[in-house]
Enzyme design. Structure first.
Site, PDB file in Angstrom:
ATOM      1  N   GLU A  74      -5.553   8.705  -8.167  1.00  0.00           N
ATOM      2  CA  GLU A  74      -6.659   8.909  -7.231  1.00  0.00           C
ATOM      3  C   GLU A  74      -6.240   9.888  -6.126  1.00  0.00           C
ATOM      4  O   GLU A  74      -7.027  10.763  -5.721  1.00  0.00           O
ATOM      5  CB  GLU A  74      -7.082   7.567  -6.618  1.00  0.00           C
ATOM      6  CG  GLU A  74      -7.803   6.637  -7.574  1.00  0.00           C
ATOM      7  CD  GLU A  74      -6.865   5.945  -8.563  1.00  0.00           C
ATOM      8  OE1 GLU A  74      -7.357   5.343  -9.526  1.00  0.00           O
ATOM      9  OE2 GLU A  74      -5.634   6.007  -8.351  1.00  0.00           O
TER      10      GLU A  74
ATOM     11  N   GLU B 179       8.584  15.735  -8.886  1.00  0.00           N
ATOM     12  CA  GLU B 179       8.491  14.488  -9.635  1.00  0.00           C
ATOM     13  C   GLU B 179       7.235  14.462 -10.494  1.00  0.00           C
ATOM     14  O   GLU B 179       7.245  13.971 -11.626  1.00  0.00           O
ATOM     15  CB  GLU B 179       8.498  13.302  -8.664  1.00  0.00           C
ATOM     16  CG  GLU B 179       8.515  11.946  -9.346  1.00  0.00           C
ATOM     17  CD  GLU B 179       8.577  10.787  -8.366  1.00  0.00           C
ATOM     18  OE1 GLU B 179       8.727   9.644  -8.828  1.00  0.00           O
ATOM     19  OE2 GLU B 179       8.473  11.027  -7.153  1.00  0.00           O
TER      20      GLU B 179
ATOM     21  N   SER C  54      13.116   1.874  -7.414  1.00  0.00           N
ATOM     22  CA  SER C  54      13.512   2.021  -8.817  1.00  0.00           C
ATOM     23  C   SER C  54      15.013   2.271  -8.934  1.00  0.00           C
ATOM     24  O   SER C  54      15.548   3.161  -8.282  1.00  0.00           O
ATOM     25  CB  SER C  54      12.748   3.179  -9.468  1.00  0.00           C
ATOM     26  OG  SER C  54      11.365   2.934  -9.485  1.00  0.00           O
TER      27      SER C  54
ATOM     28  N   GLY D  93      14.293   5.797  -1.385  1.00  0.00           N
ATOM     29  CA  GLY D  93      13.790   4.903  -0.359  1.00  0.00           C
ATOM     30  C   GLY D  93      12.572   5.477   0.343  1.00  0.00           C
ATOM     31  O   GLY D  93      12.669   5.922   1.497  1.00  0.00           O
TER      32      GLY D  93
ATOM     33  N   SER E 209       8.656   4.269  -0.576  1.00  0.00           N
ATOM     34  CA  SER E 209       7.548   3.311  -0.453  1.00  0.00           C
ATOM     35  C   SER E 209       7.947   2.088   0.355  1.00  0.00           C
ATOM     36  O   SER E 209       9.094   1.632   0.328  1.00  0.00           O
ATOM     37  CB  SER E 209       7.077   2.864  -1.837  1.00  0.00           C
ATOM     38  OG  SER E 209       6.496   3.940  -2.536  1.00  0.00           O
TER      39      SER E 209
END
Length: 393
Positions: A380, A244, A161, A127, A129
């Site tokens: 980016e 990750e 996800s 939990g 984004s």
């Protein structure tokens, strides 16, 4: 690679292959080859088999229930399972929630949650984004306030996800509204079955259901569900995201995909009936992808050597994430170009010819992997990290 070319490691590789030959059945292999969105039962069955062998979490220390392998054995294991087409486990539990709890969780939290991850009994989601807080995670708005001996959480999360399969969530929320953005965040464990949680599916471009939107309305959790120290969530999140990013390089799985791509070129034919592999441009493309993979693998092995020496990769995690994710996309883009019309079929079962069968799994992987340069911090953002941390810009 010479790093792995020792009698002990060759014996270990043989041991892993023997285990896979005995326990990885055809149903699991076919499910892995056919698509990315595997049902929970499939993943849990394979994870349970690994757990019984003591291999449920190759990268965990023995004190937490892992096998206590060094990084060389872990890499060998990942490579062999990838080439055998074994399912991935619950990635969010194994690679993110578990290591976070090992490092920051209380003894009671580790005892409660780690065994379920190891044996495929509990699945996790992340939990982090929010609709207006993705790569700029410090701007998240979800709040947690202490009310007696409970935390009350309100807010919204997105791109959750595996949320529809998860039993538990590790959640980042703002506990210090007056503090600067990074200093005001804390980490929590939230049971996904609690009242006040509303989950809505989000279908991705490949028509798969892997992500969700989550609405959080006055959810109450016990005070002991706080992970680590209050206000230290940003620090824990940065460490978690670095782990990750190394995992997202997906070197072993990409190696397997390049081998499968070569097999595809041998199977497909041009208008004259010649195998694509006979064309110089096709061989050149394969050579280019292979060369780039060798460079990626060399970088990954460099990180492995550093970790074996007790040193963390630091900003190198960002470089691995960039190169690994871009290579994953180039591999599937190549497959789509070679498949031609067959690449229009998301479900190749609609047809019955050999071309349709050759497309199995490629279209879904291609569509889904548009996201690999975005999640875990967009590429980016990774370039900005590299510019600041490695180049001093």
């Amino acid at each position: 690679m010479g790093l792995f070319d020792t009698p002990e490691l060759r014996a270990f590789r043989a041991e892993v292959r023997a285990f896979l030959a005995e326990h990885l059945d055809d149903e699991l292999v076919q499910a892995t080859r056919a698509g990315l969105h595997l049902p929970r039962e499939t993943v849990a069955r394979w994870q349970a088999a690994l757990g019984r062998r003591g291999w449920g979490a190759p990268h965990w220390p023995a004190s937490a229930g892992g096998p206590g392998w060094d990084e060389a054995r872990r890499y060998i294991f990942e490579e062999e399972t990838a080439f055998a087409d074994a399912p991935l486990g619950d990635v969010l539990g194994l690679f993110l929630a578990g290591p976070m709890l090992i490092a920051e969780g209380s003894p009671a939290q580790r005892a409660r949650y780690l065994p379920g991850i190891l044996h495929g009994q509990e699945f996790w989601c992340q939990g982090f984004s929010e609709p207006n807080a993705g790569s700029d995670l410090a701007s998240l708005k979800t709040t947690a306030r202490l009310d007696g001996d409970e935390w009350v959480i309100d807010g919204q999360k997105t791109w959750l996800s595996g949320g529809h399969m998860a039993d538990q969530m590790f959640l980042l929320a703002r506990t210090e509204p007056q503090a600067r953005p990074q200093a005001g965040l804390s980490m929590f464990v939230v049971d996904m079955r609690l009242l006040g949680l509303s989950l809505q599916p989000i279908l991705t471009i490949d028509e798969g259901h892997s992500v969700n939107a989550l609405f959080i309305d006055g959810v109450r959790i016990p005070a002991d569900k706080l992970v680590g120290q209050r206000g230290q969530g940003w620090t824990y999140a940065k460490d978690l995201l670095a782990r990750e990013r190394v995992n997202n390089a997906q070197a072993a799985r990409t190696k397997r995909d390049i081998v499968a791509l070569e097999q595809l070129a041998r199977r497909l034919t041009d208008d004259r009936g010649r195998p694509l592999i006979d064309h110089p441009l096709v061989r050149r493309r394969l050579a280019s992808l292979t060369a780039d993979f060798i460079a990626l693998e060399s970088a990954v092995l460099g990180v492995v050597a550093e970790q074996m020496a007790g040193r963390e990769p630091g900003p190198a995690a960002s470089t691995l994430k960039i190169r690994g994710s871009e290579l994953q996309q180039r591999v599937t883009e190549t497959a789509m170009g070679w498949l031609g019309a067959a690449g229009l079929l998301l479900q190749p079962g609609y047809g019955s010819g050999p071309l349709d069968e050759a497309a199995t799994g490629w279209v879904e992987r291609h569509l889904f992997r548009r996201v690999v340069t975005i999640y875990a911090g967009s590429n980016e953002i990774q370039k900005a990290i590299i510019a600041k941390s490695l180049l001093g810009m």
